[in-house]
Design a protein around this motif. Sequence first.
Motif, PDB file in Angstrom:
ATOM      1  N   PRO A  75       0.833  -1.212   0.000  1.00  0.00           N
ATOM      2  CA  PRO A  75       0.000   0.000   0.000  1.00  0.00           C
ATOM      3  C   PRO A  75       0.863   1.257   0.000  1.00  0.00           C
ATOM      4  O   PRO A  75       1.827   1.351   0.783  1.00  0.00           O
ATOM      5  CB  PRO A  75      -0.793  -0.102   1.315  1.00  0.00           C
ATOM      6  CG  PRO A  75      -0.128  -1.144   2.141  1.00  0.00           C
ATOM      7  CD  PRO A  75       0.885  -1.865   1.328  1.00  0.00           C
ATOM      8  N   LYS A 203      10.355   3.103   7.885  1.00  0.00           N
ATOM      9  CA  LYS A 203      10.438   4.565   8.022  1.00  0.00           C
ATOM     10  C   LYS A 203       9.238   5.075   8.827  1.00  0.00           C
ATOM     11  O   LYS A 203       9.370   5.956   9.652  1.00  0.00           O
ATOM     12  CB  LYS A 203      10.480   5.260   6.672  1.00  0.00           C
ATOM     13  CG  LYS A 203      10.604   6.781   6.828  1.00  0.00           C
ATOM     14  CD  LYS A 203      10.830   7.467   5.531  1.00  0.00           C
ATOM     15  CE  LYS A 203       9.582   7.588   4.715  1.00  0.00           C
ATOM     16  NZ  LYS A 203       8.667   8.657   5.185  1.00  0.00           N
ATOM     17  N   VAL A 227       9.920  -3.727   6.144  1.00  0.00           N
ATOM     18  CA  VAL A 227      11.074  -3.543   5.248  1.00  0.00           C
ATOM     19  C   VAL A 227      11.918  -2.377   5.787  1.00  0.00           C
ATOM     20  O   VAL A 227      11.379  -1.320   6.136  1.00  0.00           O
ATOM     21  CB  VAL A 227      10.603  -3.246   3.799  1.00  0.00           C
ATOM     22  CG1 VAL A 227      11.794  -3.004   2.878  1.00  0.00           C
ATOM     23  CG2 VAL A 227       9.742  -4.397   3.268  1.00  0.00           C
TER      24      VAL A 227
HETATM   25  N1  LIG Z   1      12.692   5.354   2.627  1.00  0.00           N
HETATM   26  C1  LIG Z   1      11.836   4.359   2.803  1.00  0.00           C
HETATM   27  N2  LIG Z   1      12.297   3.146   3.152  1.00  0.00           N
HETATM   28  C2  LIG Z   1      11.428   2.109   3.371  1.00  0.00           C
HETATM   29  N3  LIG Z   1      10.103   2.210   3.246  1.00  0.00           N
HETATM   30  C3  LIG Z   1       9.606   3.396   2.890  1.00  0.00           C
HETATM   31  C4  LIG Z   1      10.435   4.528   2.646  1.00  0.00           C
HETATM   32  N4  LIG Z   1       9.651   5.566   2.316  1.00  0.00           N
HETATM   33  C5  LIG Z   1       8.383   5.118   2.352  1.00  0.00           C
HETATM   34  N5  LIG Z   1       8.353   3.816   2.690  1.00  0.00           N
HETATM   35  C6  LIG Z   1       7.165   2.974   2.899  1.00  0.00           C
HETATM   36  O1  LIG Z   1       6.346   3.004   1.751  1.00  0.00           O
HETATM   37  C7  LIG Z   1       4.994   2.822   2.162  1.00  0.00           C
HETATM   38  C8  LIG Z   1       4.161   3.890   1.526  1.00  0.00           C
HETATM   39  O2  LIG Z   1       4.549   5.134   2.075  1.00  0.00           O
HETATM   40  P1  LIG Z   1       4.195   6.531   1.457  1.00  0.00           P
HETATM   41  O3  LIG Z   1       3.567   6.318   0.128  1.00  0.00           O
HETATM   42  O4  LIG Z   1       3.528   7.371   2.453  1.00  0.00           O
HETATM   43  O5  LIG Z   1       5.644   7.122   1.120  1.00  0.00           O
HETATM   44  P2  LIG Z   1       6.521   8.123   1.903  1.00  0.00           P
HETATM   45  O6  LIG Z   1       7.761   8.366   1.152  1.00  0.00           O
HETATM   46  O7  LIG Z   1       6.584   7.658   3.325  1.00  0.00           O
HETATM   47  O8  LIG Z   1       5.689   9.421   1.815  1.00  0.00           O
HETATM   48  P3  LIG Z   1       5.700  10.631   2.787  1.00  0.00           P
HETATM   49  O9  LIG Z   1       6.571  11.622   2.170  1.00  0.00           O
HETATM   50  O10 LIG Z   1       4.245  10.901   2.757  1.00  0.00           O
HETATM   51  O11 LIG Z   1       6.166  10.212   4.127  1.00  0.00           O
HETATM   52  C9  LIG Z   1       4.962   2.885   3.680  1.00  0.00           C
HETATM   53  O12 LIG Z   1       4.920   1.562   4.175  1.00  0.00           O
HETATM   54  C10 LIG Z   1       6.287   3.548   3.985  1.00  0.00           C
HETATM   55  O13 LIG Z   1       6.801   3.211   5.258  1.00  0.00           O
END
Ligand SMILES: Nc1ncnc2c1ncn2[C@@H]1O[C@H](COP(=O)(O)OP(=O)(O)OP(=O)(O)O)[C@@H](O)[C@H]1O
Length: 333
Positions: A75, A203, A227
């Motif tokens: 997701p 994250k 992850v």
């Molecule tokens: N740098 C990262 N490493 C590992 N997982 C990530 C990372 N960035 C985002 N994710 C994961 O991707 C999934 C979707 O997250 P999302 O689409 O909100 O991206 P985001 O980069 O976290 O966006 P935002 O800038 O809103 O924080 C979540 O499970 C999030 O933890």
Amino acid sequence: MNNSSKLSTRSTAKILSGTHNERTAHTVTDSPYIVRTIDELQKRVRKALKKTQQELNAQATEESPAGQSSLGFVPTMGALHDGHATLIRRAREQNEVVLVSVFVNPLQFGPNEDFDRYPRQLENDVALATEAGADIVFAPAVEEMYPAGAPLITVSSGKLGTMFEGKTRPGHFDGALTVVNKFFNILTAVRGKHSIYAYFGQKDAQQLSLVQRMVHDFNHSVIIKPVSIVREDNGLALSSRNQYLSSEERENALVLSRTLALLREKEITGRISESDLDMAREKINSTPGIRLDYLEVVDPMTFETPTENSQQVLALVAAYVGETRLIDNMELH
Ligand SMILES: Nc1ncnc2c1ncn2[C@@H]1O[C@H](COP(=O)(O)OP(=O)(O)OP(=O)(O)O)[C@@H](O)[C@H]1O
Ligand SMILES: CC(C)(CO)[C@@H](O)C(=O)[O-]
Ligand code: BAL
């Protein structure tokens, strides 16, 4: 105003203004990967699981009988980057069918947050997701997920949902869990005997912990796969919101991961004291253009202060870099 009426007010406002997904829909080519409706999603998932199961059965031998094909679900809110790609690749390695959802969920944004300006780039997202191994990209309109407007019944994220991220973003985790709960229900309805693995990044450590709790508390038939955080070479945690940063802000933002890394070094040589934490807070706050929200050391099971029995210790940070709010964390042990 009690919590539920606050949530429904903010949600309704957001849903009424939530037309971006619709607008994006008109610009995206008719990619065979994109699915727009829940009904179509369920048909595609059911069919893909059945087809891959037939393939597994056809390859089976007496010595190596066929296992069950499984669904890997990632997701997201789109604006995909290599962090997301890592989740998708992991899902690809571990499952026969890989689904990525791209949905900017209005329910998890507060009234003064960035729902309207959150980056929407579905065409790029489909390219990145399929390159990383997605079979299906589910990109519903807000109206598809919430046809009657803000839902009356939502998931309550409890005490953990009011700490740290939930303190600064009231209602955020109720909104995030509500949509994740819907996704899980939509998918488990068509899973049959097939397992579903859902991939979440560390994250968003508090979100991950809450999703794990929800799966446990609601008896969801979904297995959560955490992850590790993907970072740039300079240490900056990848985030869709990094797109908002100017080059100077990007440089300033490095203080977050560097401070976490310093705390990790301190933890290796002894315990972190309150004055170490204060110094670390001061280091972040004195960086130009940065305003600290919180920097804390917690037990990720509870998000409370670690005890001698804590299996893991996590340092968490959230800060405004200019107008952009970023989060990061690092396991100390
Ligand atoms: N740098 C990262 N490493 C590992 N997982 C990530 C990372 N960035 C985002 N994710 C994961 O991707 C999934 C979707 O997250 P999302 O689409 O909100 O991206 P985001 O980069 O976290 O966006 P935002 O800038 O809103 O924080 C979540 O499970 C999030 O933890
Ligand atoms: C899990 C999620 C996709 C729910 O909207 C979102 O909170 C995110 O991207 O982390
Ligand atoms: N990955 C976090 C989603 C949000 O900030 O709303």
